[in-house]
Scaffold this motif. Structure first.
Motif, short mmCIF file in Angstrom:
data_model
loop_
_atom_site.label_atom_id
_atom_site.label_comp_id
_atom_site.label_asym_id
_atom_site.label_seq_id
_atom_site.Cartn_x
_atom_site.Cartn_y
_atom_site.Cartn_z
N GLU A 39 44.13 37.20 37.88
CA GLU A 39 44.19 38.54 37.30
C GLU A 39 42.87 38.77 36.55
O GLU A 39 42.43 37.92 35.78
CB GLU A 39 45.36 38.64 36.31
CG GLU A 39 45.43 39.96 35.60
CD GLU A 39 46.49 40.00 34.52
OE1 GLU A 39 46.58 41.05 33.85
OE2 GLU A 39 47.21 39.02 34.32
N THR A 40 42.22 39.92 36.82
CA THR A 40 40.93 40.20 36.19
C THR A 40 40.94 41.57 35.54
O THR A 40 41.75 42.43 35.89
CB THR A 40 39.78 40.16 37.21
OG1 THR A 40 39.97 41.19 38.17
CG2 THR A 40 39.70 38.81 37.91
N TRP A 41 40.01 41.79 34.62
CA TRP A 41 39.80 43.09 34.02
C TRP A 41 38.42 43.13 33.38
O TRP A 41 37.78 42.12 33.20
CB TRP A 41 40.91 43.43 33.01
CG TRP A 41 41.07 42.46 31.87
CD1 TRP A 41 40.56 42.59 30.63
CD2 TRP A 41 41.79 41.22 31.88
NE1 TRP A 41 40.91 41.50 29.86
CE2 TRP A 41 41.68 40.67 30.60
CE3 TRP A 41 42.53 40.53 32.84
CZ2 TRP A 41 42.27 39.46 30.25
CZ3 TRP A 41 43.12 39.33 32.49
CH2 TRP A 41 42.98 38.80 31.22
N ASP A 42 37.97 44.35 33.08
CA ASP A 42 36.66 44.56 32.44
C ASP A 42 36.88 44.86 30.98
O ASP A 42 37.43 45.91 30.65
CB ASP A 42 35.90 45.72 33.11
CG ASP A 42 34.56 46.00 32.44
OD1 ASP A 42 34.03 45.12 31.73
OD2 ASP A 42 34.03 47.11 32.62
N ARG A 87 38.49 37.38 41.73
CA ARG A 87 39.38 38.54 41.85
C ARG A 87 40.51 38.30 42.84
O ARG A 87 41.58 38.88 42.69
CB ARG A 87 38.58 39.78 42.22
CG ARG A 87 37.77 40.29 41.05
CD ARG A 87 36.99 41.53 41.43
NE ARG A 87 36.42 42.14 40.23
CZ ARG A 87 35.25 42.72 40.18
NH1 ARG A 87 34.49 42.79 41.27
NH2 ARG A 87 34.81 43.25 39.05
N TYR A 92 38.96 37.04 33.18
CA TYR A 92 40.08 36.67 34.06
C TYR A 92 41.01 35.75 33.30
O TYR A 92 40.61 35.06 32.36
CB TYR A 92 39.60 36.07 35.37
CG TYR A 92 39.07 34.66 35.32
CD1 TYR A 92 39.88 33.58 35.62
CD2 TYR A 92 37.73 34.41 35.01
CE1 TYR A 92 39.39 32.29 35.61
CE2 TYR A 92 37.23 33.13 34.99
CZ TYR A 92 38.07 32.07 35.29
OH TYR A 92 37.57 30.79 35.27
N GLY A 113 33.19 40.87 32.42
CA GLY A 113 34.58 40.85 32.84
C GLY A 113 35.34 39.68 32.25
O GLY A 113 34.80 38.84 31.54
#
Length: 144
Positions: A140-143, A136, A59, A57
């Motif tokens: 802001e997070t994403w994979d 989280r 961030y 992930g």
């Protein structure tokens, strides 16, 4: 002043290729075991961050200084001396979990482990998930 660029960022090397190139021995075996385990625990896709960190992930962060960038949410690095697991918010409030983990040492965001067979992987999963939950909630997070 020129903006500094992060040195540790996603590379094109696959985690599998990185682990395959490690010297045969306990650290390589632990890395081979930890890669699918971390993918399952996190639900995220592993990526190489820099030359030796397998991250899961991303961030976004911004420091008070204004410096901003991206970092992995969690990850690990099979170093010669120890397996290092990265829990980005650190370990404040994790004392009870750490007491049940098994032999370890901690740094700011680094959890230094010896052999995985001496670690309670269920407790390690609790620690990794708690760190991910914190990131989280605060970033802001994403994979990817």
């Amino acid at each position: 002043m020129a903006k500094s660029e992060n040195k540790t960022k996603v590379t094109a090397v696959t985690p599998e290729a990185f682990i395959a190139a490690l010297e045969d021995g306990p650290r390589k075996r632990d890395a081979e075991r930890l890669l699918p385990w971390m993918a399952e625990v996190t639900g995220l896709t592993p990526r190489m961050w820099g030359a030796g960190i397998i991250g899961f992930g991303r961030y976004a962060y911004t420091y008070d200084s204004g410096h901003s960038g991206e970092a992995m949410i969690t990850g690990f690095s099979p170093r010669k001396a120890n397996m290092v697991v990265y829990v980005m918010p650190g370990y404040a409030g994790f004392e009870a979990m750490l007491a049940r983990l098994g032999p370890h040492k901690i740094g700011k965001s680094c959890l230094y482990l010896g052999a995985l067979d001496k670690i309670d992987l269920d407790v390690l999963a609790e620690i990794v998930r708690a760190g991910m939950d914190h990131i989280r909630k605060t970033h802001e997070t994403w994979d990817a």
